[in-house]
Each structure stands twice: as C-alpha cells, then as structure tokens.
Design a protein around this motif. Sequence first.
Motif, PDB file in Angstrom:
ATOM      1  N   ALA A  20     -13.912 -55.815 -42.998  1.00 20.57           N
ATOM      2  CA  ALA A  20     -13.298 -57.111 -43.280  1.00 20.57           C
ATOM      3  C   ALA A  20     -13.673 -57.321 -44.720  1.00 20.57           C
ATOM      4  O   ALA A  20     -12.749 -57.656 -45.569  1.00 20.57           O
ATOM      5  CB  ALA A  20     -13.668 -58.348 -42.556  1.00 20.57           C
ATOM      6  N   ARG A  21     -14.984 -57.129 -45.091  1.00 23.69           N
ATOM      7  CA  ARG A  21     -15.606 -57.460 -46.432  1.00 23.69           C
ATOM      8  C   ARG A  21     -14.654 -56.565 -47.550  1.00 23.69           C
ATOM      9  O   ARG A  21     -14.219 -57.024 -48.461  1.00 23.69           O
ATOM     10  CB  ARG A  21     -17.137 -57.331 -46.515  1.00 23.69           C
ATOM     11  CG  ARG A  21     -17.522 -57.521 -47.745  1.00 23.69           C
ATOM     12  CD  ARG A  21     -18.711 -56.899 -48.195  1.00 23.69           C
ATOM     13  NE  ARG A  21     -18.960 -55.444 -47.904  1.00 23.69           N
ATOM     14  CZ  ARG A  21     -18.499 -54.647 -48.813  1.00 23.69           C
ATOM     15  NH1 ARG A  21     -17.933 -54.958 -50.098  1.00 23.69           N
ATOM     16  NH2 ARG A  21     -18.665 -53.235 -48.467  1.00 23.69           N
ATOM     17  N   SER A  22     -14.480 -55.273 -47.087  1.00 27.73           N
ATOM     18  CA  SER A  22     -14.033 -54.117 -48.070  1.00 27.73           C
ATOM     19  C   SER A  22     -12.508 -54.693 -48.177  1.00 27.73           C
ATOM     20  O   SER A  22     -11.834 -54.765 -49.472  1.00 27.73           O
ATOM     21  CB  SER A  22     -13.953 -52.925 -47.401  1.00 27.73           C
ATOM     22  OG  SER A  22     -13.347 -52.049 -48.242  1.00 27.73           O
ATOM     23  N   ILE A  23     -11.658 -54.986 -47.124  1.00 31.53           N
ATOM     24  CA  ILE A  23     -10.185 -55.391 -47.342  1.00 31.53           C
ATOM     25  C   ILE A  23     -10.165 -56.818 -48.070  1.00 31.53           C
ATOM     26  O   ILE A  23      -9.221 -56.841 -49.025  1.00 31.53           O
ATOM     27  CB  ILE A  23      -9.726 -55.411 -45.889  1.00 31.53           C
ATOM     28  CG1 ILE A  23      -9.571 -54.268 -45.084  1.00 31.53           C
ATOM     29  CG2 ILE A  23      -8.263 -56.003 -46.162  1.00 31.53           C
ATOM     30  CD1 ILE A  23      -9.245 -54.376 -43.536  1.00 31.53           C
ATOM     31  N   ALA A  24     -10.942 -57.690 -47.875  1.00 31.23           N
ATOM     32  CA  ALA A  24     -10.795 -59.003 -48.331  1.00 31.23           C
ATOM     33  C   ALA A  24     -11.128 -58.788 -49.903  1.00 31.23           C
ATOM     34  O   ALA A  24     -10.617 -59.370 -50.899  1.00 31.23           O
ATOM     35  CB  ALA A  24     -11.817 -60.007 -47.751  1.00 31.23           C
ATOM     36  N   SER A  25     -12.147 -58.018 -50.187  1.00 30.39           N
ATOM     37  CA  SER A  25     -12.793 -57.780 -51.737  1.00 30.39           C
ATOM     38  C   SER A  25     -11.677 -57.162 -52.420  1.00 30.39           C
ATOM     39  O   SER A  25     -11.247 -57.376 -53.500  1.00 30.39           O
ATOM     40  CB  SER A  25     -13.815 -56.978 -51.741  1.00 30.39           C
ATOM     41  OG  SER A  25     -14.422 -56.744 -52.964  1.00 30.39           O
ATOM     42  N   ASP A  26     -10.764 -56.154 -51.795  1.00 28.56           N
ATOM     43  CA  ASP A  26      -9.744 -55.288 -52.319  1.00 28.56           C
ATOM     44  C   ASP A  26      -8.472 -56.456 -52.748  1.00 28.56           C
ATOM     45  O   ASP A  26      -7.917 -56.419 -53.718  1.00 28.56           O
ATOM     46  CB  ASP A  26      -9.162 -54.455 -51.734  1.00 28.56           C
ATOM     47  CG  ASP A  26     -10.155 -53.094 -51.610  1.00 28.56           C
ATOM     48  OD1 ASP A  26     -10.975 -52.807 -52.650  1.00 28.56           O
ATOM     49  OD2 ASP A  26      -9.962 -52.098 -50.861  1.00 28.56           O
ATOM     50  N   GLU A  27      -8.111 -57.313 -51.726  1.00 30.92           N
ATOM     51  CA  GLU A  27      -7.274 -58.323 -51.966  1.00 30.92           C
ATOM     52  C   GLU A  27      -7.714 -59.371 -53.062  1.00 30.92           C
ATOM     53  O   GLU A  27      -6.909 -59.609 -53.982  1.00 30.92           O
ATOM     54  CB  GLU A  27      -7.171 -59.065 -50.627  1.00 30.92           C
ATOM     55  CG  GLU A  27      -5.771 -59.845 -50.653  1.00 30.92           C
ATOM     56  CD  GLU A  27      -4.521 -58.891 -50.664  1.00 30.92           C
ATOM     57  OE1 GLU A  27      -4.002 -59.188 -51.549  1.00 30.92           O
ATOM     58  OE2 GLU A  27      -4.554 -57.924 -49.613  1.00 30.92           O
ATOM     59  N   LEU A  28      -8.743 -59.574 -53.171  1.00 36.79           N
ATOM     60  CA  LEU A  28      -9.507 -60.719 -54.091  1.00 36.79           C
ATOM     61  C   LEU A  28      -9.378 -60.132 -55.506  1.00 36.79           C
ATOM     62  O   LEU A  28      -8.987 -60.565 -56.580  1.00 36.79           O
ATOM     63  CB  LEU A  28     -10.993 -60.921 -53.785  1.00 36.79           C
ATOM     64  CG  LEU A  28     -11.601 -62.166 -54.769  1.00 36.79           C
ATOM     65  CD1 LEU A  28     -11.157 -63.431 -54.819  1.00 36.79           C
ATOM     66  CD2 LEU A  28     -13.058 -61.996 -54.504  1.00 36.79           C
ATOM     67  N   GLY A  29      -9.505 -58.908 -55.664  1.00 31.60           N
ATOM     68  CA  GLY A  29      -9.546 -57.910 -56.882  1.00 31.60           C
ATOM     69  C   GLY A  29      -8.230 -57.591 -57.077  1.00 31.60           C
ATOM     70  O   GLY A  29      -8.131 -56.835 -58.080  1.00 31.60           O
ATOM     71  N   GLY A  30      -6.840 -57.991 -56.101  1.00 28.06           N
ATOM     72  CA  GLY A  30      -5.688 -57.533 -56.690  1.00 28.06           C
ATOM     73  C   GLY A  30      -5.513 -56.145 -56.473  1.00 28.06           C
ATOM     74  O   GLY A  30      -4.518 -55.347 -56.858  1.00 28.06           O
ATOM     75  N   ARG A  31      -6.288 -55.311 -55.576  1.00 24.38           N
ATOM     76  CA  ARG A  31      -6.085 -54.103 -55.132  1.00 24.38           C
ATOM     77  C   ARG A  31      -5.808 -54.102 -53.573  1.00 24.38           C
ATOM     78  O   ARG A  31      -6.006 -52.752 -53.004  1.00 24.38           O
ATOM     79  CB  ARG A  31      -7.430 -53.394 -55.335  1.00 24.38           C
ATOM     80  CG  ARG A  31      -8.087 -53.161 -56.701  1.00 24.38           C
ATOM     81  CD  ARG A  31      -9.334 -52.560 -56.892  1.00 24.38           C
ATOM     82  NE  ARG A  31     -10.248 -53.138 -56.058  1.00 24.38           N
ATOM     83  CZ  ARG A  31     -10.973 -54.237 -56.259  1.00 24.38           C
ATOM     84  NH1 ARG A  31     -11.023 -54.833 -57.229  1.00 24.38           N
ATOM     85  NH2 ARG A  31     -11.959 -54.667 -55.250  1.00 24.38           N
ATOM     86  N   GLY A  32      -5.271 -55.181 -53.193  1.00 24.37           N
ATOM     87  CA  GLY A  32      -5.199 -55.031 -51.542  1.00 24.37           C
ATOM     88  C   GLY A  32      -4.174 -54.115 -51.161  1.00 24.37           C
ATOM     89  O   GLY A  32      -3.227 -53.855 -51.815  1.00 24.37           O
ATOM     90  N   ASP A  33      -4.432 -53.672 -49.970  1.00 22.89           N
ATOM     91  CA  ASP A  33      -3.322 -52.924 -49.119  1.00 22.89           C
ATOM     92  C   ASP A  33      -2.723 -53.704 -48.036  1.00 22.89           C
ATOM     93  O   ASP A  33      -3.491 -54.335 -47.168  1.00 22.89           O
ATOM     94  CB  ASP A  33      -4.215 -51.675 -48.356  1.00 22.89           C
ATOM     95  CG  ASP A  33      -3.393 -50.876 -47.619  1.00 22.89           C
ATOM     96  OD1 ASP A  33      -2.362 -51.276 -46.851  1.00 22.89           O
ATOM     97  OD2 ASP A  33      -3.439 -49.686 -47.499  1.00 22.89           O
TER      98      ASP A  33
END
Length: 338
Positions: A281-294
Amino acid sequence: MTWDHANGTFLEVACDESGSDGENLTGGNTDVFAHASVRLPADYAVAQVQKIRDRIRSPAEEYKANHLLREKHRPVLEWLLAPSGPLYGHAHVHLVEKAFFVVDRVVDLLLDDPEAAVSLFRQGSRTFTEAEWRNFLEAANRLMWVRPEGAPDEPVEFFFRTVEELRRRYSGTPAAHTLSRLSAERSRALAYRTGIQDGPFVLAPVLNPLLPSILHTAAHWSDGGRPVRLAHDRQNMLTPERIAWIEDTARRRGIRLAGLRLVVARHDARVQLADFLAGIARSIASDELGGRGDPALTALLRPYTGASAVWGDERSGARLGQAAAQSGGPAPDVNSPV
C-alpha cells in the motif's frame, strides 16, 4: 463467510506498518506511512503465506512486500489484492501523507483549525517554489520534533523566520493569510518547546504517525460495536508505557479497544500478511502521490483504504479513494507523564 470466531468476546486483528521514519517526516526515506491490519484465522493466514511462497519461489528466509512488488511477480500481487483474493473484505490500510501530516500537526498546535491546515497545504504547495515549500515543511518539522537538546527557542525562531519571509514574499495570497495567523502564535510555539525541554518524558510525540494510526485501526474494526484486540508486530516505539497510553486514549475516545499485544512477525502469519499489505500500500500510494501511479494497482488498493487517509494532495487522494483531506485528529498531550 465470517472470520469473527477467532475469539468469543472480541475480534483479534493483526497489524504492521511501513514507511516509519519516526518524527523525521521531511528528511526520511519515504513520503507515505501505511498501517495495515488483517482479520483472518491463523491457520488460514498460514496457508495464504505458503501460497505466496509457492508462487514466488524465492530462496529468501523472510518474505517482504518488495518480493511481491517485482514486475515478474505481478500476477501474485494482483491475486493478493483482488476481490477473489484472501485479503479482500478482511483487511484495512490507514495511509498518511507525511507532508500533509506535518502541516496538519503544526496548524493544530498553533491554530487548532483543521480547515486552515488543508488550505495552507494546498495553497502553499501551489504558491511557493518547491524549495520554499520544502523549507517551510522542514521548519515545521523541526519546531515539533521532540528533541530536548539545545535552546527551546531555536526551532521557534527558525520556524517564524521562515513564516515571515514567505508571508512578505507572497502578501495578498490565500497562503499568506494563514501564515499571518501562524505568525501571531509565537508564544504558543515557545510554550510547546519549553514544555518539551523542561517537562517529563514525551509519551506520544505529535509528529509520529504510528500511535494515531493504531487508534484509527482500532476505531475502524470496532466500529460495529464489537471490541477489538490488536496483535502488532514488535516496534521500538511501542513500549509498555505507550501501549498503556494507546489503551487509555482509546477508552477516553470511546474506541472499543480490548488490548494491544506485541508479536514476532515470523511467528504469526497474520502479521506477515499485514506486513505485505502495508508495504504494498505504501509503495502504490507513494507512486500515485508522485505522479507515477499504476491505475490497475491503485484500483486494486482502493477498497482497502476507503476515505480515511490523512491525505492532503487532491489529485492522488481522489485516485486512492479519498473524498477530501482528512485531519490527523487532535494532537496528544506531549507532556503526558510516564
């Protein structure tokens, strides 16, 4: 099917976290903190962990979330989170956007106004340069960090000097309005620092997201009226005194927490699953926060997070399922004695 038969009088939920940097929220290794909880029978959890091991087939003695996050193991990750997977409907994740948590805490400390925290976070990040915004966050982090060494007024002077510079530079903006309100609360900030310097040991540092996240988790699972006991992975922050503080605070807030006990993750498959979920969850949310979300992974995570995160960023929050920014709640009393 129900898993509530784990105990006749209360639910037992296994918990773990990911992204803990203590109170160092602006200079740590991660921008998101995640606290995951899983409600499953122990034997069922053992079987699911074994399935993960059988599918990944890594020689590692202890599996972590990064095993599941590798691209070659994407099918295992999707199976774990999917509606047909073992966690769906039986797990929850509380997310904390660290930068917003800093702003939320400093505004709560000085103004006690959650709406002002949301406004300052969103307007400040849009109005100031990236370097200026980072400087403000670091100044706020330094003001609230429980470190008694040095003069109590040093973090205060640094914070208010930063606030005043930004207020003058961006006079007339919505962000400057909130900064003006903050600038009038120097005495309150100094009293906070003096209390840290001269007061008793701080049980519940206002900047550490772990303790409020545990309270949120207990509130989530006991919402239906049934008491919940938490089995939490060992963590240095969770001393006997702080566990007592959590249990006492839960009682005062009407949260039906039946207790919190510490376990060793490798001896409890439920905690291992919570560990997997927290890291994922932390990894997915961090990617989304940084504009790199899947988009596919974000959609799979969304049912686990709901609208409960302490989250200020509108774009990523909407994708993660946050209807609006959520405050971290009232700050604990930093001068609570042991």
